[in-house]
Design a protein around this motif. Structure first.
Motif, PDB file in Angstrom:
ATOM      1  N   TRP A  31     -13.254 -30.475 -10.343  1.00 47.49           N
ATOM      2  CA  TRP A  31     -13.716 -29.154 -10.774  1.00 47.49           C
ATOM      3  C   TRP A  31     -13.411 -28.108  -9.690  1.00 47.49           C
TER       4      TRP A  31
ATOM      5  N   GLY B 292      -9.812 -27.362  -9.478  1.00 46.01           N
ATOM      6  CA  GLY B 292      -9.379 -26.596 -10.636  1.00 46.01           C
ATOM      7  C   GLY B 292      -9.615 -25.107 -10.480  1.00 46.01           C
ATOM      8  N   VAL B 293     -10.755 -24.735  -9.904  1.00 45.50           N
ATOM      9  CA  VAL B 293     -11.059 -23.307  -9.760  1.00 45.50           C
ATOM     10  C   VAL B 293     -10.412 -22.705  -8.516  1.00 45.50           C
TER      11      VAL B 293
ATOM     12  N   ARG C  33      -6.299 -32.338 -15.787  1.00 45.34           N
ATOM     13  CA  ARG C  33      -7.674 -32.030 -16.199  1.00 45.34           C
ATOM     14  C   ARG C  33      -7.779 -30.654 -16.874  1.00 45.34           C
ATOM     15  N   TYR C  34      -7.029 -29.666 -16.369  1.00 39.83           N
ATOM     16  CA  TYR C  34      -7.111 -28.317 -16.897  1.00 39.83           C
ATOM     17  C   TYR C  34      -5.725 -27.859 -17.349  1.00 39.83           C
TER      18      TYR C  34
ATOM     19  N   HIS D 224      -4.327 -24.872 -17.451  1.00 39.33           N
ATOM     20  CA  HIS D 224      -3.703 -23.727 -16.798  1.00 39.33           C
ATOM     21  C   HIS D 224      -2.529 -24.182 -15.929  1.00 39.33           C
TER      22      HIS D 224
ATOM     23  N   SER E 261      -5.037 -35.469 -21.888  1.00 42.65           N
ATOM     24  CA  SER E 261      -5.937 -34.364 -21.581  1.00 42.65           C
ATOM     25  C   SER E 261      -5.273 -33.024 -21.869  1.00 42.65           C
TER      26      SER E 261
ATOM     27  N   SER F   2      -6.315 -30.260 -24.743  1.00 43.20           N
ATOM     28  CA  SER F   2      -6.547 -28.852 -24.442  1.00 43.20           C
ATOM     29  C   SER F   2      -5.810 -27.955 -25.418  1.00 43.20           C
TER      30      SER F   2
ATOM     31  N   ASP G  18      -9.115 -26.303 -27.096  1.00 46.35           N
ATOM     32  CA  ASP G  18      -9.355 -25.024 -26.436  1.00 46.35           C
ATOM     33  C   ASP G  18      -8.404 -23.925 -26.904  1.00 46.35           C
TER      34      ASP G  18
END
Length: 239
Positions: free
Chosen positions: A121, A124-125, A155-156, A158, A188, A192, A196
């Motif tokens: 996490w 990711g940010v 995981r993300y 972007h 994953s 997404s 999403d």
């Protein structure tokens, strides 16, 4: 005495219940308790057991850039609870956590799943600098870290165009676990795109679709059949 100062003093109590009660009170004060952040860092660094309220308060009132040294020490604590809360606190820094990226990446191999999840996490940010270093780790010599880095990349969604080539490359890794984690990363990213409503550019979508079709035909790579089946069905109309 100022109530906040009393709570700060109580963070040094030998009694865990007193420390936790003080941290709970600091948490409830929110931004007004920002001055307690150094004491919370000091408290969490002394902990040898669980510290849910000290950790929760820390994630609320901190951190700021000046807290990076303390946060780095907490990330390297022998106490897994402290590592967990340090990783959760790193999330709040966003891109300002860039100096912590090497430590966070090393913690992708932490033995505790909650720590690993919080680290992913935080990475990711943190953004682009984390992606670049994760790609390096995914191509490194440490087998376990290669797999964990590949999984984190997926995981993300972007910057999928940057991440997907190395994930696909990892489907040919000589280690079966790395190949399995690369398949999970592809699933994953596929999820997404559906759940999403992430819009991939045409080239990225094509790469992702090719990877999904490859996994459907390659019985040497372990995949979660139910999950993969759902994702393949989502992409099937576009095939």
């Amino acid at each position: 005495m100022n109530p906040l100062q009393q709570y700060i003093d109580d963070l040094e109590s030998p009694e865990a219940s007193t420390r936790e009660a003080a941290a709970h009170a600091i948490h409830d004060l929110g931004d007004a308790a920002r001055d307690a952040a150094p004491a919370l860092f000091a408290a969490i660094l002394r902990e040898s057991d669980a510290c849910p309220w000290v950790g929760t308060a820390l994630t609320r009132v901190g951190p700021l850039a000046p807290d990076l040294d303390a946060l780095e020490s907490a990330l390297q604590s022998d106490n897994s609870h402290v590592r967990f809360w340090a990783a959760r606190t790193s999330v709040k820094l966003g891109p300002d956590a860039e100096p912590l990226i090497p430590i966070l990446i090393s913690l992708l191999c932490d033995p505790e799943l909650p720590v690993r999840d919080s680290v992913v996490w935080a990475l990711g940010v943190t953004g682009d600098p984390a992606i670049a270093q994760l790609i390096n780790a995914a191509r490194g010599n440490d087998v376990e870290l290669r797999g964990r880095a590949v999984l984190a990349l997926g995981r993300y969604p972007h910057n999928a165009a940057t991440k997907l080539p190395v994930i696909i490359e990892s489907l040919d890794d000589n280690d079966a676990e790395v190949r399995r984690l690369a398949a999970l990363a592809i699933c994953s990213l596929g999820q997404s795109a559906h759940v999403d409503s992430v819009t991939y550019d045409d080239n990225t979508f094509s790469m992702l679709l090719d990877a999904i079709n490859r996994l459907a035909d390659d019985d040497t790579i372990e995949v979660d059949a139910e999950w993969f089946g759902r994702i393949r069905d989502w992409f099937r109309p576009s095939a």
